[in-house]
Design a protein around this motif. Structure first.
Motif, short mmCIF file in Angstrom:
data_model
loop_
_atom_site.label_atom_id
_atom_site.label_comp_id
_atom_site.label_asym_id
_atom_site.label_seq_id
_atom_site.Cartn_x
_atom_site.Cartn_y
_atom_site.Cartn_z
N GLY A 456 0.79 -1.22 0.00
CA GLY A 456 0.00 0.00 0.00
C GLY A 456 0.82 1.27 0.00
O GLY A 456 0.29 2.35 -0.27
N ALA A 457 2.12 1.17 0.29
CA ALA A 457 2.96 2.36 0.26
C ALA A 457 3.19 2.87 -1.15
O ALA A 457 3.58 4.01 -1.35
CB ALA A 457 4.31 2.05 0.92
N PHE A 458 2.94 2.02 -2.14
CA PHE A 458 3.18 2.37 -3.54
C PHE A 458 1.90 2.87 -4.20
O PHE A 458 0.79 2.50 -3.80
CB PHE A 458 3.72 1.17 -4.31
CG PHE A 458 5.10 0.75 -3.90
CD1 PHE A 458 6.21 1.17 -4.62
CD2 PHE A 458 5.31 -0.05 -2.79
CE1 PHE A 458 7.49 0.80 -4.25
CE2 PHE A 458 6.58 -0.43 -2.40
CZ PHE A 458 7.68 -0.01 -3.14
N PRO A 459 2.02 3.70 -5.24
CA PRO A 459 0.84 4.11 -6.01
C PRO A 459 0.13 2.90 -6.59
O PRO A 459 0.76 1.86 -6.87
CB PRO A 459 1.43 5.01 -7.12
CG PRO A 459 2.74 5.48 -6.58
CD PRO A 459 3.25 4.37 -5.71
N SER A 460 -1.15 3.02 -6.82
CA SER A 460 -1.95 1.87 -7.26
C SER A 460 -1.48 1.31 -8.58
O SER A 460 -1.56 0.09 -8.80
CB SER A 460 -3.43 2.29 -7.36
OG SER A 460 -3.57 3.39 -8.23
N ASN A 461 -0.95 2.15 -9.46
CA ASN A 461 -0.52 1.64 -10.76
C ASN A 461 0.79 0.85 -10.68
O ASN A 461 1.22 0.27 -11.67
CB ASN A 461 -0.37 2.79 -11.77
CG ASN A 461 0.67 3.81 -11.35
OD1 ASN A 461 1.05 3.87 -10.18
ND2 ASN A 461 1.14 4.60 -12.30
N GLN A 463 1.32 -1.32 -7.89
CA GLN A 463 1.16 -2.34 -6.86
C GLN A 463 1.22 -3.77 -7.39
O GLN A 463 1.67 -4.67 -6.69
CB GLN A 463 -0.14 -2.09 -6.10
CG GLN A 463 -0.08 -0.85 -5.23
CD GLN A 463 -1.32 -0.62 -4.40
OE1 GLN A 463 -2.26 -1.42 -4.44
NE2 GLN A 463 -1.36 0.48 -3.65
N ASP A 464 0.80 -3.99 -8.62
CA ASP A 464 0.91 -5.35 -9.18
C ASP A 464 2.38 -5.77 -9.27
O ASP A 464 2.74 -6.90 -8.94
CB ASP A 464 0.25 -5.41 -10.56
CG ASP A 464 -1.26 -5.36 -10.47
OD1 ASP A 464 -1.80 -5.66 -9.38
OD2 ASP A 464 -1.92 -5.01 -11.47
N GLN A 465 3.21 -4.85 -9.74
CA GLN A 465 4.64 -5.15 -9.83
C GLN A 465 5.25 -5.35 -8.45
O GLN A 465 6.08 -6.23 -8.24
CB GLN A 465 5.36 -4.02 -10.56
CG GLN A 465 6.87 -4.23 -10.67
CD GLN A 465 7.57 -3.03 -11.27
OE1 GLN A 465 6.93 -2.04 -11.62
NE2 GLN A 465 8.88 -3.10 -11.39
N VAL A 466 4.81 -4.54 -7.48
CA VAL A 466 5.34 -4.65 -6.13
C VAL A 466 4.95 -5.99 -5.51
O VAL A 466 5.76 -6.61 -4.80
CB VAL A 466 4.83 -3.47 -5.26
CG1 VAL A 466 5.19 -3.67 -3.80
CG2 VAL A 466 5.40 -2.16 -5.77
N ARG A 467 3.73 -6.44 -5.75
CA ARG A 467 3.32 -7.75 -5.22
C ARG A 467 4.25 -8.85 -5.73
O ARG A 467 4.64 -9.74 -4.97
CB ARG A 467 1.88 -8.06 -5.64
CG ARG A 467 0.83 -7.24 -4.89
CD ARG A 467 -0.57 -7.74 -5.21
NE ARG A 467 -1.56 -6.86 -4.61
CZ ARG A 467 -2.12 -5.83 -5.21
NH1 ARG A 467 -1.81 -5.57 -6.48
NH2 ARG A 467 -3.00 -5.08 -4.60
N THR A 468 4.59 -8.77 -7.00
CA THR A 468 5.48 -9.78 -7.56
C THR A 468 6.86 -9.69 -6.91
O THR A 468 7.45 -10.71 -6.54
CB THR A 468 5.60 -9.58 -9.08
OG1 THR A 468 4.31 -9.71 -9.67
CG2 THR A 468 6.53 -10.62 -9.68
N MET A 469 7.38 -8.47 -6.79
CA MET A 469 8.71 -8.29 -6.16
C MET A 469 8.71 -8.78 -4.72
O MET A 469 9.63 -9.48 -4.29
CB MET A 469 9.10 -6.81 -6.21
CG MET A 469 9.37 -6.25 -7.59
SD MET A 469 9.70 -4.48 -7.54
CE MET A 469 11.19 -4.42 -6.54
N LEU A 470 7.66 -8.44 -3.97
CA LEU A 470 7.61 -8.83 -2.57
C LEU A 470 7.46 -10.33 -2.42
O LEU A 470 8.06 -10.95 -1.53
CB LEU A 470 6.45 -8.10 -1.88
CG LEU A 470 6.40 -8.16 -0.36
CD1 LEU A 470 7.65 -7.49 0.23
CD2 LEU A 470 5.16 -7.46 0.17
N ARG A 509 1.00 -12.62 -4.51
CA ARG A 509 0.98 -12.22 -5.92
C ARG A 509 -0.44 -12.08 -6.45
O ARG A 509 -0.73 -11.22 -7.28
CB ARG A 509 1.79 -13.23 -6.73
CG ARG A 509 2.15 -12.77 -8.11
CD ARG A 509 3.27 -13.61 -8.72
NE ARG A 509 3.18 -15.01 -8.36
CZ ARG A 509 4.08 -15.68 -7.65
NH1 ARG A 509 5.15 -15.06 -7.21
NH2 ARG A 509 3.94 -16.96 -7.36
N GLU A 510 -1.36 -12.92 -5.95
CA GLU A 510 -2.72 -12.95 -6.47
C GLU A 510 -3.70 -12.12 -5.65
O GLU A 510 -4.92 -12.30 -5.75
CB GLU A 510 -3.20 -14.40 -6.54
CG GLU A 510 -2.41 -15.25 -7.52
CD GLU A 510 -2.74 -16.73 -7.40
OE1 GLU A 510 -3.68 -17.06 -6.62
OE2 GLU A 510 -2.05 -17.54 -8.05
#
Length: 562
Positions: A456-461, A463-470, A509-510
């Motif tokens: 949630g710290a990242f902009p919404s656009n 967050q999909d990439q951040v989920r993958t990285m995390l 991720r999902e």
């Protein structure tokens, strides 16, 4: 106009007063770009970067800067139509109320009818027409003498001063800034912020402490350490207090007068630190006292005078046995790549647990450990590892700057005192992906909220990439509480442990983080357990009472017993 100049004045003041960092300002302005209708002050409050008290301080500084800037440009005492007063700007940001009323720059000067007749001066350029016959260059000098009678009550003076100061036009014409959803005072040049009052310095007067004050302070700290206090509070107008086992206790000392408390507090500071305190009104530092201990210290000015809080830090990093940490945590120091997070509310022992993990790595591996803290708490001597510790704000400008530099300093393990903002979180994840083992703390209550906070710290656009990285970089989340022992001997830690395996990675991720809690509950074979399971074990062993377990449990129905 450069990007730096377009930053609203409220943001520049907050940075100059060190209330926020440049990274936090960038994060807030990025969010404002995604939602232009939101004002920057609202975003600061939503993100928790500024408090109500800090907004009041900015309000005062902003008002002074704008008035002084106008005075320099020959606008002092004139009515400014269609323009919010700086105090109204900050008050509106704090309250969320929009106020479109025009207000005067200097309230005592113009009478109330002036606001309603402000168009009249525009219609009375009859005297202003005197420069008009200046077909010859000679009358061109007439505006200079005309500017001198500006302080006179004549309503003709403001129109004459206006042509002589075209640079002041953006200050008066507020509607474009309002249309853009920005602070109307943002057009004050940054030079005004840098030069006026030394960037908003408070310049608080300070007393000169004596050697006797220093001895009294050391005696108080010594008694607190012997009593097992975690924190020592020195307050003007009250007796010093100790926090023992999470509870504040009175000392036998008499209440401290404001001057007495100030002398005690200032005796712990160097001349440079006193100057910093006078300038900003608060100060963070670590205070070492030979033979007594090390104290993480915050000094601040409040209504009654100067106060200080000293957090006691042992001279040597704790071991697992000292903190009663479960041995299952030890294996989470064996990673060579990825990220392990230690989380929990303030005062739950995150720093101590982190120090124990770092100390274990220092004793068992032969690698380079680089820590970034604010301030440095536990001091780690190099054992089998090479340990370098950096103080953000002293040895480096910020966490983010230190992390960018860390990637070129050949570390194997990077220890981050706190993941504070978007840039720090992003750089920590990047370091974990690029072959480093990252240990960090975060103020969240459990594993699921930790993951949601990171994303949630990242902009919404993004967050999909951040989920993958995390999902690829996160290895474990250790969430803890300190619970009062049944025998009253102190507090013991209770933990929640999330181990990120393929199943957990898929849930992250999902966007199915809501299912992670159930996965932890059934993941005992993989070393995972919920906070409630840890509390149940402490109850069954007789370490804590069931009532104390219920007080800390998130799902009270999971606590066993009647």
């Amino acid at each position: 106009m450069s990007e730096k100049q377009t930053v609203p004045l409220i943001g520049r003041i907050a940075v100059q007063l060190k209330m926020i960092t440049m990274e936090q300002l960038r994060e807030a302005t990025t969010r404002q770009g995604l939602d232009p209708d939101k004002r920057l002050g609202d975003i600061f409050l939503e993100l928790g970067f500024l408090s109500e008290t800090q907004m009041q301080k900015i309000q005062q500084v902003q008002r002074d800067l704008v008035i002084k800037h106008r005075a320099k440009q020959g606008l002092s005492g004139r009515t400014v139509p269609a323009r919010e007063a700086p105090s109204a700007v900050v008050e509106r940001v704090r309250s969320g109320v929009t106020d479109k009323r025009a207000e005067r720059a200097v309230p005592p000067e113009p009478p109330s009818p002036a606001a309603t007749t402000s168009p009249a001066p525009a219609a009375s350029p009859a005297p202003a027409a005197s420069p008009a016959p200046a077909a010859s260059p000679a009358p061109a000098a007439s505006p200079a003498p005309a500017a001198s009678p500006a302080p006179a009550p004549s309503p003709v003076a403001p129109p004459q001063a206006a042509p002589a100061t075209p640079a002041a036009e953006p200050v008066v014409s507020a509607p474009p800034a309002q249309a853009a959803g920005q602070d109307p005072a943002a057009s004050v040049p940054e030079a005004a912020l840098d030069k006026d009052d030394d960037g908003g310095s408070l310049e608080l007067p300070l007393v000169a402490p004596s050697e006797a004050d220093l001895q009294r302070l050391h005696t108080l700290l010594q008694e607190a350490v012997v009593a097992g206090a975690s924190d020592i509070h020195v307050h003007a107008g009250a007796t010093p207090k100790l926090r023992v086992n999470g509870e504040l206790q009175e000392t036998r000392a008499t209440p401290l007068a404001a001057e007495e408390a100030e002398s005690l507090v200032l005796s712990a500071l160097t001349p440079e630190q006193r100057a910093d305190l006078s300038r900003h009104g608060e100060l963070d530092l670590c205070y070492d006292v030979a033979g007594i201990g090390r104290f993480r210290t915050n000094v601040y000015r409040q209504q009654r005078g100067f106060d200080a809080v000293f957090r006691s830090i042992p001279a040597h990093p704790p071991s697992f046995e000292d903190l009663r940490l479960p041995n299952v945590l030890a294996k989470h120091t064996n990673y060579h790549q990825g990220m392990v997070l230690v989380t929990g509310p303030a005062g739950c022992g995150k720093s101590s647990t982190m120090a124990a993990l770092v100390n274990l790595v220092n004793e068992e591996r032969e690698e380079h450990i680089l820590t970034i803290e604010d301030p440095i708490e536990y001091v780690h001597k190099s054992k089998r590892c090479l340990v370098n510790q950096r103080h953000a704000g002293r040895h480096t400008a910020s966490f983010a700057r230190a992390l960018r530099g860390a990637l070129r300093e050949d570390p194997d393990i990077i220890v981050i005192g706190e993941l504070r903002d978007l840039e720090t979180i992003s750089l920590a994840m990047t370091a974990a992906e690029t072959g480093h083992f990252v240990l960090a703390t975060l103020h969240t209550n459990n594993a699921v909220r930790t993951i949601n906070r990171m994303i949630g710290a990242f902009p919404s656009n993004q967050q999909d990439q951040v989920r993958t990285m995390l999902s690829e970089s996160l290895r474990a989340v250790i969430s803890q509480r300190l619970v009062v022992a049944k025998d009253g001997s102190g507090r013991v830690p209770a933990f929640e442990l999330l181990v990120v395996n393929k199943a957990i990675s898929n849930l992250v991720r999902e966007q199915k983080t809501v299912q992670i809690r159930s996965a932890i509950q059934t993941g005992g074979a993989r070393g995972m357990f919920l906070l409630e399971q840890s509390l149940n074990e402490l109850v069954q062993s007789g370490t804590i009472t069931r009532e104390e377990a219920l007080r800390h449990a998130e799902e009270k129905k999971l606590i066993q017993g009647s």
